[in-house]
Design a protein around this motif. Structure first.
Motif, PDB file in Angstrom:
ATOM      1  N   GLY A  17     -41.590 -50.524   1.411  1.00 19.41           N
ATOM      2  CA  GLY A  17     -40.868 -49.707   0.445  1.00 19.41           C
ATOM      3  C   GLY A  17     -41.169 -50.094  -0.994  1.00 19.41           C
ATOM      4  N   ALA A  18     -40.973 -49.173  -1.852  1.00 17.39           N
ATOM      5  CA  ALA A  18     -41.196 -49.417  -3.274  1.00 17.39           C
ATOM      6  C   ALA A  18     -39.921 -49.959  -3.895  1.00 17.39           C
ATOM      7  CB  ALA A  18     -41.609 -48.121  -3.954  1.00 17.39           C
ATOM      8  N   MET A  19     -40.067 -50.666  -5.000  1.00 11.95           N
ATOM      9  CA  MET A  19     -38.898 -51.167  -5.736  1.00 11.95           C
ATOM     10  C   MET A  19     -38.179 -49.985  -6.359  1.00 11.95           C
ATOM     11  SD  MET A  19     -38.514 -54.471  -5.707  1.00 11.95           S
ATOM     12  CE  MET A  19     -37.671 -54.950  -7.173  1.00 11.95           C
ATOM     13  N   MET A  20     -36.893 -49.933  -6.187  1.00 10.56           N
ATOM     14  CA  MET A  20     -36.094 -48.882  -6.796  1.00 10.56           C
ATOM     15  C   MET A  20     -34.883 -49.542  -7.428  1.00 10.56           C
ATOM     16  SD  MET A  20     -36.177 -46.026  -3.884  1.00 10.56           S
ATOM     17  CE  MET A  20     -36.623 -44.550  -4.725  1.00 10.56           C
ATOM     18  N   GLY A  21     -34.440 -49.022  -8.509  1.00 13.58           N
ATOM     19  CA  GLY A  21     -33.263 -49.593  -9.156  1.00 13.58           C
ATOM     20  C   GLY A  21     -33.145 -49.114 -10.575  1.00 13.58           C
ATOM     21  N   GLY A  22     -32.418 -49.863 -11.351  1.00 15.78           N
ATOM     22  CA  GLY A  22     -32.204 -49.488 -12.739  1.00 15.78           C
ATOM     23  C   GLY A  22     -31.535 -50.602 -13.501  1.00 15.78           C
ATOM     24  N   ALA A  23     -31.064 -50.254 -14.652  1.00  9.85           N
ATOM     25  CA  ALA A  23     -30.400 -51.242 -15.491  1.00  9.85           C
ATOM     26  C   ALA A  23     -29.315 -50.560 -16.309  1.00  9.85           C
ATOM     27  CB  ALA A  23     -31.400 -51.909 -16.420  1.00  9.85           C
ATOM     28  N   ASN A  24     -28.333 -51.326 -16.664  1.00  9.93           N
ATOM     29  CA  ASN A  24     -27.243 -50.849 -17.505  1.00  9.93           C
ATOM     30  C   ASN A  24     -27.114 -51.814 -18.677  1.00  9.93           C
ATOM     31  OD1 ASN A  24     -24.991 -49.572 -18.488  1.00  9.93           O
ATOM     32  ND2 ASN A  24     -23.591 -50.608 -17.094  1.00  9.93           N
ATOM     33  N   THR A  25     -27.234 -51.309 -19.908  1.00  6.25           N
ATOM     34  CA  THR A  25     -27.129 -52.157 -21.092  1.00  6.25           C
ATOM     35  C   THR A  25     -25.875 -51.797 -21.871  1.00  6.25           C
ATOM     36  OG1 THR A  25     -29.529 -52.338 -21.252  1.00  6.25           O
ATOM     37  CG2 THR A  25     -28.267 -52.887 -23.224  1.00  6.25           C
ATOM     38  N   THR A  26     -25.101 -52.821 -22.206  1.00  6.06           N
ATOM     39  CA  THR A  26     -23.895 -52.664 -22.999  1.00  6.06           C
ATOM     40  C   THR A  26     -24.102 -53.384 -24.330  1.00  6.06           C
ATOM     41  OG1 THR A  26     -22.560 -52.702 -20.992  1.00  6.06           O
ATOM     42  CG2 THR A  26     -21.409 -53.066 -23.063  1.00  6.06           C
ATOM     43  N   PHE A  27     -23.793 -52.712 -25.430  1.00  7.75           N
ATOM     44  CA  PHE A  27     -23.897 -53.313 -26.757  1.00  7.75           C
ATOM     45  C   PHE A  27     -22.498 -53.667 -27.247  1.00  7.75           C
ATOM     46  CE2 PHE A  27     -28.318 -52.701 -27.613  1.00  7.75           C
ATOM     47  CZ  PHE A  27     -28.666 -51.632 -26.802  1.00  7.75           C
TER      48      PHE A  27
END
Length: 192
Positions: A121-131
């Motif tokens: 499988g391929a890498m899947m995901g994301g990110a959440n940035t809070t300032f």
């Protein structure tokens, strides 16, 4: 979490960046004239410090003056109308904003190995940035010591702190801050 202060009218309540935190860390830097003979200085006078609008009020002018006077006397100097040294203090306040970013990565997928992906499988995901923003006052108290004979600056100490609230005991805080700033005066005194 966003912290935003829109009304900084508390600045005149207490002087400088040294005064506004319950237990701020005061960072001190000093510099001096390496050719000056500090052993020849025996007397001092404190300049006529003035309350500066938006910088320091009269209560704190008096506290600073008294703290400088007490510290110089504790160091063995005598106050005089015809002094060897004149001592002045200036406060500098600057409104600043600190911004920090916090990124959380999430996802699923295979683990990279030198020979390829493991687990398929391929890498899947994301990110959440809070300032996050934080408004504060960067404050400094500059103490200048001038030789009356040469009319030149012979020593300078700068105390700097981040101000975010009024201290519980301003007089104690000012006294401790001035003591810390003047710890290096005269040069070499802290080594004795």
């Amino acid at each position: 979490m966003n912290i935003k202060r829109t009304n900084l009218r508390i600045i005149p309540i207490l002087f400088l960046g040294l005064i506004y935190s319950c237990s701020p860390t005061v960072r001190v830097t000093t510099d001096y004239d390496h050719t000056a003979n500090f052993g020849e200085y025996k007397t001092f006078a404190v300049y006529d410090l003035k309350a500066q609008q938006g910088q320091v009020n009269q209560l704190n002018v008096d506290r600073v003056t008294n703290a400088i006077r007490a510290e110089m006397i504790a160091k063995g100097f005598k106050e005089s109308d015809n002094p060897d040294l004149k001592v002045n203090a200036v406060s500098i306040l600057k409104n600043k904003t600190s911004v920090s970013a916090d990124t959380n990565f999430y996802g699923y997928g295979g683990m990279y190995r030198p020979y390829g992906y493991w687990g398929g499988g391929a890498m899947m995901g994301g990110a959440n940035t809070t300032f996050n923003t934080y408004d504060y006052v960067d404050g400094s108290l500059v103490i200048d010591i001038v030789s009356t004979k040469s009319q030149k600056l012979v020593w300078q100490g700068i105390g700097n702190a981040e101000i975010d609230s009024k201290p519980d005991n301003p007089e104690e805080f000012i006294n401790n801050s001035i003591k810390k700033i003047l710890a290096g005066f005269p040069p070499g005194a802290e080594k004795k």
